[in-house]
Design a protein around this motif. Structure first.
Motif, short mmCIF file in Angstrom:
data_model
loop_
_atom_site.label_atom_id
_atom_site.label_comp_id
_atom_site.label_asym_id
_atom_site.label_seq_id
_atom_site.Cartn_x
_atom_site.Cartn_y
_atom_site.Cartn_z
N UNK A 244 0.84 -1.19 0.00
CA UNK A 244 0.00 0.00 0.00
C UNK A 244 0.88 1.25 0.00
N UNK A 245 0.46 2.24 -0.78
CA UNK A 245 1.27 3.45 -0.93
C UNK A 245 0.66 4.66 -0.24
N UNK A 246 -0.55 4.56 0.28
CA UNK A 246 -1.20 5.71 0.90
C UNK A 246 -0.55 6.05 2.23
N UNK A 247 -0.34 7.33 2.48
CA UNK A 247 0.21 7.78 3.75
C UNK A 247 -0.90 7.90 4.78
N UNK A 248 -0.51 8.07 6.03
CA UNK A 248 -1.50 8.20 7.10
C UNK A 248 -2.37 9.44 6.90
N UNK A 249 -1.76 10.54 6.45
CA UNK A 249 -2.53 11.77 6.24
C UNK A 249 -3.53 11.60 5.10
N UNK A 250 -3.12 10.96 4.01
CA UNK A 250 -4.05 10.72 2.91
C UNK A 250 -5.17 9.79 3.33
N UNK A 251 -4.82 8.79 4.11
CA UNK A 251 -5.83 7.85 4.59
C UNK A 251 -6.85 8.57 5.47
N UNK A 252 -6.39 9.45 6.35
CA UNK A 252 -7.29 10.17 7.24
C UNK A 252 -8.22 11.10 6.46
N UNK A 253 -7.69 11.76 5.44
CA UNK A 253 -8.53 12.64 4.61
C UNK A 253 -9.59 11.83 3.88
N UNK A 254 -9.18 10.68 3.32
CA UNK A 254 -10.14 9.83 2.63
C UNK A 254 -11.18 9.27 3.59
N UNK A 255 -10.77 8.95 4.81
CA UNK A 255 -11.70 8.43 5.80
C UNK A 255 -12.73 9.48 6.18
N UNK A 256 -12.30 10.70 6.36
CA UNK A 256 -13.24 11.77 6.67
C UNK A 256 -14.23 12.00 5.54
N UNK A 257 -13.75 11.90 4.30
CA UNK A 257 -14.61 12.17 3.15
C UNK A 257 -15.63 11.07 2.93
N UNK A 258 -15.20 9.82 2.98
CA UNK A 258 -16.07 8.72 2.61
C UNK A 258 -16.78 8.06 3.79
N UNK A 259 -16.30 8.24 5.00
CA UNK A 259 -16.90 7.57 6.16
C UNK A 259 -17.61 8.56 7.07
N UNK A 260 -16.87 9.51 7.62
CA UNK A 260 -17.46 10.45 8.58
C UNK A 260 -18.46 11.40 7.94
N UNK A 261 -18.29 11.71 6.66
CA UNK A 261 -19.16 12.70 6.01
C UNK A 261 -20.31 12.06 5.25
#
Length: 453
Positions: A244-261
């Protein structure tokens, strides 16, 4: 007039086993022939799958079967070992060890899904085998191994088992470009295999222990050592995973966009919380409930009935979604979840007839066999694959929190009755049905899921 003496030990009717077995195989055999699709396909249809995916599917299902047997050995015989091998352990100490395992799942297991998304589910599955291997070796060489350490490791292993294999299978399925209906068929098949493997683990453990419990009590752990080594070698040699190439910051941004929002994911998460809480509550309280009137019951003979009911329920999934019925997933859950809640409500009413309780438990687990693959299908529609593990384990955090609270309140302070806990779980199932209704309302049009964004 002669006196007929009845056995004091209650056992289920052996015809129930035969009925469940025949019903499962009949459901699987006849489903493709009565499917409403013009060209019926099944998970075993090689023509609809690439050769690479078929090889992965065959190896993965074998690996999942062995892993389920290994998980079942620790689940089925854990309490029996505590009572027999550690005769001096009090109920308060047992409760302490269970709470320690639940706390491990809450504070560590919650983040294992995120670790799986960042490192890859294959590596986390290797951690699952390593934990079982450590516990089994620890038990084999140290006769008075720490029960706290055992509970800690097995709880983390159970947390990994709950999401890692599903995430791994979905990731490989999409990487190889397979159709979504093939993925949906694999979900119910995994539930079927898991339940059947749990039954096999009980038979294997009983055969290994045999009649001499003093000398053979550690035999299931010896079998777990062999299974863990076989699985580790199989994964290391037979499965490759792209890093996997995603960084922790990219993962957190994606999580906020697709899960929390996403409101849909919140509704789905709450449904998962209520379903898994009801299952956890059931497995802790089913035995005390069924023997509450003081009658002796062969609990070991009831366990295969419950797993068989889950197998039977899972075989109904292709009939409900792919056959002539063709229900939407949310529509089906709107009906199934209240039925589960109603069944638990009757149990919470403290009905004491063992036969009636067995029927209620059987129907409950048949519904569980329908619900678990259905929730997995909804996750595929609303949750991106690279966030799947984190979403599952974070939604399990409230389950572990409430369950730990119940253990403390009931076990230590005696402030909550068993019937109250079961009724609370039933209310949760009714609320999850409401979530499915809200999830269905904006979905009058065809699914607009993340795969099409």
């Amino acid at each position: 007039m002669g006196v007929v003496e009845e056995s004091d030990v209650w056992e289920p009717n052996k015809a129930l086993y035969l009925f469940t077995l025949i019903s499962c195989f009949a459901s699987i055999y006849f489903c493709p022939h009565y499917s409403g699709r013009a060209a019926p396909t099944t998970v075993f249809d090689h023509a609809q799958s690439s050769s690479a995916f078929f090889r992965f599917q065959r190896s993965f299902l074998l690996l999942f079967s062995l892993s389920s047997v290994m998980e079942g050995l620790g689940t089925v015989f854990g309490e029996f070992e505590w009572e027999h091998y550690y005769g001096g352990v009090s109920k308060e100490q047992m409760l302490l060890y269970v709470c320690a395992g639940c706390a491990a799942s809450l504070f560590i297991g919650t983040f294992l899904g995120v670790l799986s998304d960042l490192m890859g589910p294959r590596n986390v599955c290797l951690l699952f085998y390593t934990l079982h291997l450590l516990v089994s070796i620890f038990k084999s060489f140290l006769t008075h191994a720490s029960l706290c350490f055992t509970s800690f490791c097995l709880s983390l292993a159970s947390s990994i088992f709950s999401f890692s294999f599903e995430a791994w299978m979905v990731f490989e399925h999409d990487k190889l470009g397979q159709r979504q209906d093939t993925l949906n068929d694999l979900f119910w098949l995994m539930t079927f295999i898991e339940s059947a493997s749990f039954i096999c683990s009980q038979f294997l453990g009983n055969w290994l222990i045999g009649g001499n419990r003093d000398k053979s009590i550690l035999s299931p752990y010896n079998a777990a050592v062999v299974l863990a080594i076989i699985c580790i070698l199989h994964v290391a040699r037979g499965f490759k995973e792209n890093p996997r190439t995603a960084s922790c910051s990219d993962y957190w941004i994606s999580f906020q966009t697709h899960i929390f929002s996403d409101k849909r994911v919140w509704l789905l998460s709450w449904s998962q919380v209520c379903v898994h809480l009801s299952i956890a509550v059931f497995w802790v309280l089913w035995a005390p409930t069924i023997v509450a009137d003081g009658r002796e019951v062969q609990l070991g003979l009831i366990y295969p009935c419950l797993m068989g009911a889950r197998m039977l329920g899972s075989t109904a999934v292709p009939w409900l979604y792919n056959g002539t019925i063709s229900l939407r997933i949310e529509e089906c859950l709107i009906y199934v979840l209240p039925v589960m809640g109603l069944l638990l409500s009757v149990v919470a009413y403290d009905y004491q007839d063992v036969g009636v309780l067995l029927v209620l438990f059987f129907l409950f687990h048949a519904c569980v066999g329908v619900v678990l693959p259905s929730l997995a299908r909804l996750r595929s529609m609303y949750v991106p694959n690279e966030l799947r593990g984190g979403m599952i384990t974070l939604s399990q955090a409230p389950v572990n929190m409430v369950f730990l609270s119940f253990l403390v309140q009931r076990g230590y302070y005696r402030t909550v009755a068993n019937s109250t806990i079961i009724a609370f779980a039933a209310l949760g199932l009714f609320s999850s049905a409401g979530c499915m209704y809200m999830l269905k309302r904006p979905a009058k049009q065809p699914y607009q899921n993340w795969h099409k964004l």
